[in-house]
Scaffold this motif. Structure first.
Motif, PDB file in Angstrom:
ATOM      1  N   ILE A  20      24.221  -9.619 -78.569  1.00  0.00           N
ATOM      2  CA  ILE A  20      23.387 -10.436 -77.687  1.00  0.00           C
ATOM      3  C   ILE A  20      22.570  -9.479 -76.814  1.00  0.00           C
ATOM      4  O   ILE A  20      23.131  -8.752 -75.987  1.00  0.00           O
ATOM      5  CB  ILE A  20      24.245 -11.365 -76.809  1.00  0.00           C
ATOM      6  CG1 ILE A  20      25.071 -12.310 -77.681  1.00  0.00           C
ATOM      7  CG2 ILE A  20      23.367 -12.156 -75.846  1.00  0.00           C
ATOM      8  CD1 ILE A  20      24.261 -13.291 -78.501  1.00  0.00           C
ATOM      9  N   CYS A  21      21.258  -9.499 -76.999  1.00  0.00           N
ATOM     10  CA  CYS A  21      20.387  -8.521 -76.331  1.00  0.00           C
ATOM     11  C   CYS A  21      19.627  -9.156 -75.176  1.00  0.00           C
ATOM     12  O   CYS A  21      18.807 -10.058 -75.372  1.00  0.00           O
ATOM     13  CB  CYS A  21      19.400  -7.930 -77.337  1.00  0.00           C
ATOM     14  SG  CYS A  21      20.195  -6.977 -78.643  1.00  0.00           S
ATOM     15  N   PRO A  40      20.762  -7.310 -83.976  1.00  0.00           N
ATOM     16  CA  PRO A  40      20.464  -7.655 -82.574  1.00  0.00           C
ATOM     17  C   PRO A  40      19.901  -9.076 -82.486  1.00  0.00           C
ATOM     18  O   PRO A  40      19.049  -9.472 -83.293  1.00  0.00           O
ATOM     19  CB  PRO A  40      19.415  -6.618 -82.167  1.00  0.00           C
ATOM     20  CG  PRO A  40      19.456  -5.564 -83.238  1.00  0.00           C
ATOM     21  CD  PRO A  40      19.874  -6.262 -84.481  1.00  0.00           C
ATOM     22  N   VAL A  41      20.387  -9.837 -81.529  1.00  0.00           N
ATOM     23  CA  VAL A  41      19.887 -11.194 -81.284  1.00  0.00           C
ATOM     24  C   VAL A  41      19.228 -11.183 -79.911  1.00  0.00           C
ATOM     25  O   VAL A  41      19.907 -11.119 -78.882  1.00  0.00           O
ATOM     26  CB  VAL A  41      21.019 -12.232 -81.344  1.00  0.00           C
ATOM     27  CG1 VAL A  41      20.457 -13.636 -81.150  1.00  0.00           C
ATOM     28  CG2 VAL A  41      21.770 -12.127 -82.672  1.00  0.00           C
ATOM     29  N   TYR A  78      17.456  -3.715 -75.409  1.00  0.00           N
ATOM     30  CA  TYR A  78      18.330  -2.980 -76.319  1.00  0.00           C
ATOM     31  C   TYR A  78      19.221  -2.035 -75.517  1.00  0.00           C
ATOM     32  O   TYR A  78      18.758  -1.274 -74.666  1.00  0.00           O
ATOM     33  CB  TYR A  78      17.520  -2.173 -77.316  1.00  0.00           C
ATOM     34  CG  TYR A  78      17.064  -2.976 -78.530  1.00  0.00           C
ATOM     35  CD1 TYR A  78      17.370  -4.318 -78.655  1.00  0.00           C
ATOM     36  CD2 TYR A  78      16.346  -2.358 -79.561  1.00  0.00           C
ATOM     37  CE1 TYR A  78      16.964  -5.038 -79.759  1.00  0.00           C
ATOM     38  CE2 TYR A  78      15.931  -3.068 -80.675  1.00  0.00           C
ATOM     39  CZ  TYR A  78      16.251  -4.419 -80.769  1.00  0.00           C
ATOM     40  OH  TYR A  78      15.851  -5.135 -81.861  1.00  0.00           O
ATOM     41  N   ASN A  79      20.506  -2.088 -75.812  1.00  0.00           N
ATOM     42  CA  ASN A  79      21.469  -1.193 -75.194  1.00  0.00           C
ATOM     43  C   ASN A  79      21.148   0.251 -75.587  1.00  0.00           C
ATOM     44  O   ASN A  79      20.661   0.513 -76.695  1.00  0.00           O
ATOM     45  CB  ASN A  79      22.871  -1.572 -75.657  1.00  0.00           C
ATOM     46  CG  ASN A  79      23.946  -0.849 -74.899  1.00  0.00           C
ATOM     47  OD1 ASN A  79      24.275   0.285 -75.218  1.00  0.00           O
ATOM     48  ND2 ASN A  79      24.523  -1.529 -73.904  1.00  0.00           N
ATOM     49  N   GLY A 127      15.219  -6.842 -84.446  1.00  0.00           N
ATOM     50  CA  GLY A 127      16.095  -7.885 -83.933  1.00  0.00           C
ATOM     51  C   GLY A 127      15.587  -9.274 -84.292  1.00  0.00           C
ATOM     52  O   GLY A 127      14.444  -9.463 -84.715  1.00  0.00           O
ATOM     53  N   VAL A 128      16.452 -10.242 -84.116  1.00  0.00           N
ATOM     54  CA  VAL A 128      16.096 -11.644 -84.325  1.00  0.00           C
ATOM     55  C   VAL A 128      15.853 -12.271 -82.961  1.00  0.00           C
ATOM     56  O   VAL A 128      16.763 -12.353 -82.129  1.00  0.00           O
ATOM     57  CB  VAL A 128      17.222 -12.409 -85.064  1.00  0.00           C
ATOM     58  CG1 VAL A 128      16.867 -13.881 -85.184  1.00  0.00           C
ATOM     59  CG2 VAL A 128      17.469 -11.794 -86.427  1.00  0.00           C
ATOM     60  N   ASN A 129      14.613 -12.694 -82.722  1.00  0.00           N
ATOM     61  CA  ASN A 129      14.228 -13.230 -81.417  1.00  0.00           C
ATOM     62  C   ASN A 129      14.295 -14.752 -81.447  1.00  0.00           C
ATOM     63  O   ASN A 129      13.608 -15.398 -82.252  1.00  0.00           O
ATOM     64  CB  ASN A 129      12.812 -12.770 -81.071  1.00  0.00           C
ATOM     65  CG  ASN A 129      12.478 -13.010 -79.601  1.00  0.00           C
ATOM     66  OD1 ASN A 129      13.043 -13.900 -78.966  1.00  0.00           O
ATOM     67  ND2 ASN A 129      11.569 -12.220 -79.064  1.00  0.00           N
ATOM     68  N   ILE A 130      15.119 -15.324 -80.594  1.00  0.00           N
ATOM     69  CA  ILE A 130      15.237 -16.791 -80.585  1.00  0.00           C
ATOM     70  C   ILE A 130      14.025 -17.445 -79.954  1.00  0.00           C
ATOM     71  O   ILE A 130      13.888 -18.669 -80.006  1.00  0.00           O
ATOM     72  CB  ILE A 130      16.519 -17.242 -79.840  1.00  0.00           C
ATOM     73  CG1 ILE A 130      16.405 -16.960 -78.340  1.00  0.00           C
ATOM     74  CG2 ILE A 130      17.750 -16.596 -80.424  1.00  0.00           C
ATOM     75  CD1 ILE A 130      17.472 -17.630 -77.523  1.00  0.00           C
ATOM     76  N   HIS A 131      13.127 -16.671 -79.339  1.00  0.00           N
ATOM     77  CA  HIS A 131      11.900 -17.203 -78.742  1.00  0.00           C
ATOM     78  C   HIS A 131      10.685 -16.663 -79.483  1.00  0.00           C
ATOM     79  O   HIS A 131       9.662 -16.382 -78.874  1.00  0.00           O
ATOM     80  CB  HIS A 131      11.803 -16.817 -77.263  1.00  0.00           C
ATOM     81  CG  HIS A 131      13.012 -17.164 -76.460  1.00  0.00           C
ATOM     82  ND1 HIS A 131      13.402 -18.459 -76.222  1.00  0.00           N
ATOM     83  CD2 HIS A 131      13.938 -16.372 -75.848  1.00  0.00           C
ATOM     84  CE1 HIS A 131      14.509 -18.455 -75.487  1.00  0.00           C
ATOM     85  NE2 HIS A 131      14.853 -17.204 -75.246  1.00  0.00           N
ATOM     86  N   GLU A 132      10.794 -16.511 -80.788  1.00  0.00           N
ATOM     87  CA  GLU A 132       9.716 -15.888 -81.552  1.00  0.00           C
ATOM     88  C   GLU A 132       8.390 -16.602 -81.313  1.00  0.00           C
ATOM     89  O   GLU A 132       8.348 -17.812 -81.057  1.00  0.00           O
ATOM     90  CB  GLU A 132      10.051 -15.909 -83.038  1.00  0.00           C
ATOM     91  CG  GLU A 132      10.119 -17.311 -83.629  1.00  0.00           C
ATOM     92  CD  GLU A 132      10.374 -17.281 -85.125  1.00  0.00           C
ATOM     93  OE1 GLU A 132      10.378 -18.360 -85.722  1.00  0.00           O
ATOM     94  OE2 GLU A 132      10.552 -16.179 -85.678  1.00  0.00           O
TER      95      GLU A 132
END
Length: 383
Positions: A82-83, A111-112, A128-129, A150-155
């Motif tokens: 969870i990023c 990465p999400v 990103y960590n 990463g996979v962006n939930i707000h793409e």
């Protein structure tokens, strides 16, 4: 470790402040049902769902990665990170990333992105960590494949926030299953559309049921109509001033109906009384009283029958020259009748021939008078 030896499909790495997103992601991944057609194409794919996924619930401080969590990482095929700018500052998230890389699963880190921007270089926005940046460094050389996508939930793009999140989950699933994203997403979209249709139909049915219940429980009005149940006689007075009484469980309601052309309205009757039996009492001048039971509905009719005695039962004492006329034959309209020893006569006229007044005469004379009904034995007729 072979696929059959993995206890968990994924390990969800997150900071405690992002727990709601970690829980959301875990529920989405575990709740996804793999399409049957895709299952049949690859026997190594899971039979139905991607479960279980491991999510640590306790907020702990990292020193060295504890044995228990390391075991969970070893038993997990993928690492979902969870990023957010918050998780980017978490040493514990970094330790989990490092351990997963040490296990030789660098290519299974997904990465999400919930908030922030990857590789921004700004602590306020970097999601990103540092461990991710270390193992997947940014490069200005387009020929080097070093960064991690990463996979962006707000793409960006069109569509609702809900559909964007669903699309992001399908991107994660397609990576975990190594299946074409388009195949997964197209089937999921059809599934979501069906769910939306079913949910809409369900909502419509629920709403219709609620409306039906509301309508059924609304007070109602009952319209009462009277009708002539005996042959109409034009010579007699019309019906007037009929008093109607309905007996309800908690009250009585009364109304007056002036003529057959009018109706009575009993308003705001409780819905629970609809189609229930109630007692009805009806009285009208010149008519027989009615006591009956009816099913209370929005409209019903009640019969009225004339009382044939009112204008048909004639009786009077006949006086001739102010003296009773015993044993005299007289004519009442077309009926002949003989008085008794006291000069009294009694006659019943059939309903269809009744009227408000009758001509009384002595046969073969011009002597006559008028008798008005109703009348009784003590009435006097002077000829």
């Amino acid at each position: 470790m072979s696929q059959e030896q993995y206890t968990y499909y994924a390990f969800v790495s997150y900071r405690s402040s992002d727990e709601k997103w970690a829980k959301w992601l875990q529920e989405k991944i575990e709740g996804y049902r793999l399409p049957t057609t895709i299952q049949h194409e690859n026997s190594e794919l899971p039979k139905s769902r991607l479960r279980p996924c491991f999510r640590y619930h306790t907020d702990i401080q990292p020193n060295e990665l504890k044995t228990e969590l390391r075991n969970k990482l070893e038993q997990s095929k993928y690492l979902l990170v969870i990023c957010t700018p918050r998780s980017a500052q978490s040493p514990w998230v970094g330790a989990e990333i490092d351990t997963f890389v040490e296990l030789g699963r660098r290519d299974r880190i997904i990465p999400v992105i919930i908030e922030g921007t990857p590789y921004s270089g700004d602590p306020a926005t970097e999601c990103y960590n540092p461990s991710l940046l270390k193992h997947f460094p940014h490069s200005d050389n387009i020929h080097e494949d070093r960064e991690i996508l990463g996979v962006n939930i707000h793409e960006e793009g069109s569509g609702s926030a809900y559909m964007k999140r669903e699309r992001a989950v399908m991107q994660i699933v397609s990576r975990m299953l190594n299946v074409s994203f388009d195949r997964i997403w197209q089937r999921q979209k059809r599934r979501l559309i069906r769910r939306a249709i079913y949910a809409t139909l369900g909502a419509i049915l629920v709403l219709a049921s609620l409306i039906a219940v509301w309508v059924m429980n609304q007070p109602f009005t009952s319209r009462v109509t009277l009708y002539e149940a005996t042959p109409a006689v034009a010579a007699l007075p019309p019906m007037h001033d009929a008093v109607l009484t309905i007996t309800l469980p908690d009250e009585q309601r009364t109304d007056t109906i002036r003529s057959f052309e009018q109706t009575s309205l009993f308003r705001y009757l409780p819905a629970k009384l609809k189609n229930q039996a109630v007692e009805v009492h009806l009285e009208a001048p010149d008519y027989l009283p009615l006591d009956t039971t009816v099913l209370l509905s929005k409209a019903f009719s009640l019969p009225l029958r004339r009382d044939p005695q009112v204008y048909g039962a004639l009786s009077a004492i006949v006086l001739i020259h102010d003296m009773p006329a015993p044993n005299k034959t007289i004519e009442v309209e077309r009926f002949e009748v003989t008085t008794d020893a006291n000069g009294r006569f009694t006659l019943f006229v059939p309903l269809e021939q009744q009227r408000k007044s009758y001509r009384i005469s002595l046969p073969f004379t011009s002597i006559s008078t008028t008798l008005y009904a109703p009348c009784g034995p003590n009435d006097i007729v002077i000829l």
